[in-house]
Design a protein around this motif. Structure first.
Motif, PDB file in Angstrom:
ATOM      1  N   ASN A 184       0.803  -1.221   0.000  1.00 20.25           N
ATOM      2  CA  ASN A 184       0.000   0.000   0.000  1.00 20.25           C
ATOM      3  C   ASN A 184       0.838   1.275   0.000  1.00 20.25           C
ATOM      4  OD1 ASN A 184      -3.020  -0.941   0.971  1.00 20.25           O
ATOM      5  ND2 ASN A 184      -1.401  -2.250   1.821  1.00 20.25           N
ATOM      6  N   TRP A 185       0.195   2.320  -0.524  1.00 22.12           N
ATOM      7  CA  TRP A 185       0.710   3.678  -0.353  1.00 22.12           C
ATOM      8  C   TRP A 185      -0.323   4.488   0.439  1.00 22.12           C
ATOM      9  CZ3 TRP A 185       5.508   5.276  -1.049  1.00 22.12           C
ATOM     10  CH2 TRP A 185       6.350   4.564  -1.920  1.00 22.12           C
ATOM     11  N   GLY A 194      -3.695   3.781  -2.483  1.00 23.41           N
ATOM     12  CA  GLY A 194      -3.861   2.663  -3.387  1.00 23.41           C
ATOM     13  C   GLY A 194      -3.007   1.495  -2.958  1.00 23.41           C
ATOM     14  N   VAL A 195      -3.149   0.380  -3.692  1.00 20.32           N
ATOM     15  CA  VAL A 195      -2.474  -0.859  -3.328  1.00 20.32           C
ATOM     16  C   VAL A 195      -2.148  -1.659  -4.584  1.00 20.32           C
ATOM     17  CG1 VAL A 195      -4.677  -2.075  -3.037  1.00 20.32           C
ATOM     18  CG2 VAL A 195      -2.628  -2.911  -1.849  1.00 20.32           C
ATOM     19  N   CYS A 243       4.823   3.783   2.698  1.00 25.37           N
ATOM     20  CA  CYS A 243       4.445   2.501   2.115  1.00 25.37           C
ATOM     21  C   CYS A 243       4.194   1.528   3.254  1.00 25.37           C
ATOM     22  CB  CYS A 243       5.496   1.987   1.133  1.00 25.37           C
ATOM     23  SG  CYS A 243       7.189   1.824   1.723  1.00 25.37           S
ATOM     24  N   LYS A 244       3.277   0.615   3.012  1.00 30.15           N
ATOM     25  CA  LYS A 244       2.865  -0.305   4.061  1.00 30.15           C
ATOM     26  C   LYS A 244       2.535  -1.656   3.461  1.00 30.15           C
ATOM     27  CE  LYS A 244      -1.309  -0.379   5.917  1.00 30.15           C
ATOM     28  NZ  LYS A 244      -2.522  -0.127   6.755  1.00 30.15           N
ATOM     29  N   ALA A 245       2.987  -2.708   4.120  1.00 30.97           N
ATOM     30  CA  ALA A 245       2.645  -4.075   3.731  1.00 30.97           C
ATOM     31  C   ALA A 245       1.589  -4.604   4.684  1.00 30.97           C
ATOM     32  CB  ALA A 245       3.881  -4.963   3.775  1.00 30.97           C
ATOM     33  N   VAL A 246       0.621  -5.298   4.120  1.00 33.03           N
ATOM     34  CA  VAL A 246      -0.439  -5.906   4.923  1.00 33.03           C
ATOM     35  C   VAL A 246      -0.523  -7.375   4.586  1.00 33.03           C
ATOM     36  CG1 VAL A 246      -2.881  -5.913   5.473  1.00 33.03           C
ATOM     37  CG2 VAL A 246      -1.737  -3.745   5.012  1.00 33.03           C
ATOM     38  N   LEU A 247      -0.509  -8.190   5.621  1.00 33.69           N
ATOM     39  CA  LEU A 247      -0.708  -9.630   5.464  1.00 33.69           C
ATOM     40  C   LEU A 247      -1.548 -10.095   6.647  1.00 33.69           C
ATOM     41  CD1 LEU A 247      -0.166 -12.306   4.033  1.00 33.69           C
ATOM     42  CD2 LEU A 247       1.864 -12.554   5.485  1.00 33.69           C
ATOM     43  N   ASP A 248      -2.760 -10.550   6.354  1.00 37.43           N
ATOM     44  CA  ASP A 248      -3.709 -10.900   7.405  1.00 37.43           C
ATOM     45  C   ASP A 248      -3.861  -9.686   8.333  1.00 37.43           C
ATOM     46  OD1 ASP A 248      -3.971 -13.440   6.280  1.00 37.43           O
ATOM     47  OD2 ASP A 248      -2.304 -14.212   7.464  1.00 37.43           O
TER      48      ASP A 248
END
Length: 117
Positions: free
Chosen positions: A37-38, A51-52, A97-102
């Protein structure tokens, strides 16, 4: 653990295109089922999701920014990027910026972008 680092120009002129890159370490951007993500935060305001791009390359954008925003990736460099066209001073802010997992979220430290002539 995934780590993210934003990079790009800190100053952009009005009407130009803002370009940022997020470099990912500790994991691959193609690993199922990460979402990359941003997000930005204008001065004095809250966080705004922009957005992603998903682990398999699909992109989704905020409706308010969709016409000016593009997110892409370079799997060979393990990076994903943001472009915002036709910027105005209202695009000034800290970009993350961001990472998402579960339920897990991994954030970059953020980078300041100022739109000014």
């Amino acid at each position: 653990q995934v780590q993210l680092q934003e990079s790009g120009p800190g100053l952009v002129k009005p009407s130009q295109t803002l370009s940022l890159t997020c470099t990912v370490s500790g994991g691959s951007i193609t690993t199922s089922y990460y979402a990359w993500n941003w997000i930005r935060q204008p001065p004095g305001k809250g966080l705004e999701w922009m957005g992603v791009i998903t682990y398999d390359g699909n992109t989704y954008y905020s409706p308010s920014l969709k016409s000016r925003t593009s997110i892409s990736r370079d799997t060979s460099k393990n990076q994903f990027s943001l472009q915002v066209s036709s910027v105005t001073p209202e695009d000034t802010g800290v970009y993350y910026c961001k990472a998402v997992l579960d339920a897990r979220n991994y954030w970059g430290q953020g980078t300041q972008v100022t739109v000014s002539s």
